[in-house]
Enzyme design. Structure first.
Site, PDB file in Angstrom:
ATOM      1  N   SER A 154      35.811  35.978  48.688  1.00  0.00           N
ATOM      2  CA  SER A 154      34.556  35.702  47.892  1.00  0.00           C
ATOM      3  C   SER A 154      33.286  35.885  48.869  1.00  0.00           C
ATOM      4  O   SER A 154      32.975  36.715  49.447  1.00  0.00           O
ATOM      5  CB  SER A 154      34.758  34.302  47.316  1.00  0.00           C
ATOM      6  OG  SER A 154      33.823  33.897  46.426  1.00  0.00           O
ATOM      7  N   ASP A 319      39.557  38.292  37.197  1.00  0.00           N
ATOM      8  CA  ASP A 319      38.305  37.769  38.150  1.00  0.00           C
ATOM      9  C   ASP A 319      37.177  38.368  37.325  1.00  0.00           C
ATOM     10  O   ASP A 319      36.688  39.318  37.690  1.00  0.00           O
ATOM     11  CB  ASP A 319      38.261  38.207  39.510  1.00  0.00           C
ATOM     12  CG  ASP A 319      37.199  37.395  40.220  1.00  0.00           C
ATOM     13  OD1 ASP A 319      36.584  36.802  39.833  1.00  0.00           O
ATOM     14  OD2 ASP A 319      37.407  37.580  41.512  1.00  0.00           O
ATOM     15  N   HIS A 352      39.442  34.126  39.482  1.00  0.00           N
ATOM     16  CA  HIS A 352      38.457  34.351  40.812  1.00  0.00           C
ATOM     17  C   HIS A 352      39.597  33.615  41.942  1.00  0.00           C
ATOM     18  O   HIS A 352      39.714  34.120  42.946  1.00  0.00           O
ATOM     19  CB  HIS A 352      37.168  33.938  40.924  1.00  0.00           C
ATOM     20  CG  HIS A 352      36.505  34.064  42.304  1.00  0.00           C
ATOM     21  ND1 HIS A 352      36.270  35.166  42.660  1.00  0.00           N
ATOM     22  CD2 HIS A 352      35.828  33.078  43.076  1.00  0.00           C
ATOM     23  CE1 HIS A 352      35.716  35.036  44.063  1.00  0.00           C
ATOM     24  NE2 HIS A 352      35.452  33.849  44.044  1.00  0.00           N
TER      25      HIS A 352
END
Length: 379
Positions: A154, A319, A352
């Site tokens: 991320s 995601d 995610h």
């Protein structure tokens, strides 16, 4: 590969940097601290070091426990440790809390040396470039000329990518996981709604809430609840909670009725107990501003032209916050710039948050790649 092994009891270290740090916005931190944890041993050649960059709400505590009584291990304990994909029997692993954080590095909770009081809202806005610059100072302090690998999921993946652009000679491998070369418009919108929840909380007090003995708990709680929804996939969320009720029948009110409501409120309350609202504002702004192509005529390929690192890029099928399409955008630019890259899209129903999970295919892919990093260190 054993997933049960642990680095054991670990002790954080606060590293002071008695030097000014000029930030991208033109402001200067007269000095700063970085809170770190290290696992494994740095070899004599100092070429087996791996930097772990954290995501929005992460910190330096990547693996192990701080005491035998600790209920929870570090946030990536399933990935880092002896015999794990990032093997601490082979690598010297460094985790840190970024500038602006609330876990020991200089940030809103730190003392401003110019006033003798907490920074609070006066801590300057920091960017991914600023973080990488401070991490380079940390590498110098540790005597690490070149990282064997820089790894992040991320927002952490964005830092790994920026490292290869800012300091191309200092990174051999970059693992960019569940990330993107810049935020989508929708992601920026989500971040702004989260910030507005905090900024409009009556207890925010223009960011100096601690001097008023208040905490903008309602705003931070809502921000976390909304963010948490975006980190999950509908498929996984549906399988976990469905439309299950906590009691028999509807109550026709606004209390907790559905199991998913209970879960989100629990996550929000837990987050308020461990995280600082000003830090949340700073981290989301760093996300919004990240766009390395902007310095190169909006060409990501040109931004990557001088990169020396080899890349491992991973995305997850469900995601939708950092979709596989965004990872493929990076892969395409790397190929166009004639840079070596390996890519995997993992099937997952965790959204995610999958980059934190123990998906077998994902963990094996990272382990195989890190085996190659190890061989590279020995060659």
């Amino acid at each position: 590969m054993s997933q049960s092994a642990s680095v054991g009891i670990v002790t954080p270290q606060k590293i002071p940097f008695e030097m000014p740090l000029v930030l991208e916005n033109g402001k200067t931190l007269p000095r700063f601290d970085l809170m770190i944890e290290t696992y494994g041993e740095l070899n004599a050649e100092k070429n087996n070091a791996v930097l772990i960059c954290h995501a929005l709400s992460g910190n330096h505590h990547v693996a192990g426990r701080h005491s035998a009584e600790d209920k929870y291990a570090g946030w990536w304990d399933n990935m880092v440790g002896p015999g794990k994909p990032i093997d601490t029997e082979r690598f010297f692993v460094v985790g840190l809390n970024n500038l602006g954080g609330c876990d020991g590095s200089s940030g809103p909770l730190s003392i401003n040396p110019e006033t003798g009081r907490e920074y609070g809202a006066d801590f300057p806005v920091v960017t991914v470039k600023d973080w990488v610059k401070s991490q380079a100072a940390l590498a110098d302090y540790l005597g690490i000329v070149q990282w064997a690998a820089i790894v992040g999921g991320s927002l952490g993946g964005m830092q790994a990518l920026q490292w290869t652009i800012s300091y191309p000679e200092r990174v051999r491998h970059a693992l960019v996981i569940a990330s993107a070369p810049k935020l989508s418009t929708q992601n920026i919108a989500f971040n702004d709604v989260a910030r507005q929840a905090i900024l409009t909380d009556p207890d925010f007090n223009e960011g100096h809430y601690r001097s008023h003995n208040t905490v903008p708990a309602r705003g931070l709680r809502i921000a976390r609840m909304m963010g948490h929804i975006t980190y999950l996939a509908e498929d996984g969320l549906g399988k976990k909670f469905g439309r299950d009720l906590r009691s028999n029948g509807y109550q026709y009110g606004y209390g907790v009725e559905f199991e998913v409501e209970s879960y989100l409120r629990y996550q929000g309350d837990k987050f308020v107990g461990r995280f600082d609202a000003n830090t949340y504002l700073l981290m989301t702004k760093a996300l919004d501003y990240f766009d390395p192509a902007a310095d190169f005529g909006d060409s990501l390929t040109r931004a990557l032209q001088n990169v020396k690192a080899k890349f491992f890029v991973a995305s997850f099928s469900t995601d939708w916050r950092f979709s596989p399409a965004r990872s493929k955008e990076l892969v395409k630019a790397l190929i166009a710039a004639h840079k070596p890259v390996q890519y995997i899209e993992v099937k997952s129903n965790h959204g995610h948050d999958a980059f934190l999970m123990e998906d077998e295919a994902y963990m094996r892919a990272v382990a195989v790649y890190m085996n190659n990093v190890d061989k590279d260190c020995r060659s």
